[in-house]
Design an enzyme around this catalytic site. Structure first.
Site: not given
Length: 385
Positions: A261, A276, A319
């Site tokens: 993730h 990230h 995103k």
């Protein structure tokens, strides 16, 4: 005859006529702490007895000590204890009721000041971070938070103008990260299946970043001294489970993990979820699969690592804000996210990096667990500086 529910769940039968032969047992809390009110006893051993003034004389000595953190702050975990008083009890939701009052800034608890101090040390030890000579970025368009949902490409050029791959990707921690990043199916709802080689790559990444770098060793030393881990191997194995243990985000499939993730990114509900990590961003942008649109915040740092909140399209999926620490080494990213998740699970974690504040928001995964009720990492990302 009286039937009492024992602690282990069995039913134990007591003959009251025999009990009368041993009257002392009726006035003691031995073996009775936490039980409900029982009129067959002359005194009680539950928290309500203090209000009704009918506690046994040894209630405080036998029972209250086991449900209070008085004198127990930072103690090692003991499954026999009714509640706990160490720095991990907030994460597992099993603290004694007075933990915050008595222990939060004592014993094994980690204070905000300590988090800022250790994060500065990790920052100073990050010898593998990128420098301006090996990495150049071009942030271009800065947009307001109200514009991040527009899906409008306001930047004509890529975010990454230059990266000397030979200077960075040959380093062991970078190479270990690259070997793991391509092991995932980005679509949630589709189960992940790892080969023995891929599992070995996960293990190597954790050990390269945490055992073989100053950053990792400093983080372990800090957590060890706080009593959170008993050994380096305990630390490594816990990281492997919390980061790489699989759980389901969609369709009851083991389709996700904290690492996938946060570092690799996923697709859920037609949108990019997580994502990230700056190296993953660079690789996808270089391959033409990712189009940088804009950024909605830029950290106060003038050197790397820096922090950006980016808008982008990943192979047809958008995103809205993909924040990441730019130019940091894999071990630094892994260390600060782990530090924040371990010490501030499900909360904002205030770091100090190069004299400036960086906030990491963490989330626990509450739908499934590993080990002794431990929670997987749900997410962690740089919040607006």
């Amino acid at each position: 005859m009286i039937i009492l529910q024992a602690e282990q769940g069995c039913q134990c039968v007591y003959d009251t006529s025999l009990s009368r032969l041993f009257p002392d047992t009726l006035d003691s809390c031995q073996g009775r702490c936490g039980y409900g009110t029982d009129s067959n006893y002359s005194c009680q051993c539950n928290p309500a007895c203090e209000r009704y003034n009918d506690c046994c004389s040894d209630y405080a000595a036998i029972c209250k000590a086991s449900t209070s953190c008085k004198g127990r702050c930072g103690e090692s975990y003991n499954s026999q204890n009714e509640c706990h008083c160490n720095s991990l009890c907030p994460q597992y939701n099993n603290c004694c009721s007075d933990y915050n009052e008595l222990c939060y800034n004592a014993g094994g608890a980690v204070t905000d000041a300590e988090i800022k101090s250790i994060s500065e040390r990790l920052y100073s030890l990050d010898s593998n971070k990128a420098s301006a000579s090996v990495l150049v970025i071009d942030p271009q368009a800065l947009v307001a938070s109200s514009q991040t949902s527009s899906e409008t490409d306001r930047s004509s050029k890529p975010l990454f103008s230059f990266l000397n791959e030979n200077a960075l990707f040959s380093k062991p921690t970078y190479a270990a990260l690259l070997s793991v990043l391509d092991n995932y199916n980005r679509m949630t709802g589709q189960a992940e299946n790892f080969s023995s080689q891929q599992l070995a790559e996960q293990d190597k990444f954790v050990r390269e970043t945490m055992s073989n770098t100053q950053v990792g060793r400093e983080l372990f030393a800090f957590l060890y001294n706080k009593g959170i881990y008993k050994s380096e191997e305990d630390f490594i194995q816990d990281l492997k489970m919390m980061w790489f243990g699989l759980y389901s985000r969609n369709n009851n499939q083991l389709d996700s993990s904290g690492f996938e993730h946060i570092f690799a990114g996923e697709i859920k509900g037609g949108k990019v979820s997580g994502f990230h990590n700056w190296i993953r961003f660079y690789l996808l942008e270089k391959s033409g699969k990712l189009n940088y649109y804009s950024h909605s915040f830029n950290g106060p740092w003038t050197t790397f690592p820096d922090v950006l909140g980016m808008q982008f399209m990943w192979d047809g999926y958008y995103k809205q804000v993909g924040s990441a620490v730019i130019g940091s080494s894999p071990e630094f990213d892994f260390a600060i996210y782990s530090l924040c998740y371990i010490t501030r699970p499900g909360k904002q974690c205030h770091l100090s990096v190069g004299g400036s504040t960086l906030i990491i928001q963490t989330y626990t995964w509450d739908n499934s667990f590993y080990g002794d009720g431990k929670k997987f990492i749900g997410s962690a990302y740089p919040a607006t500086p």
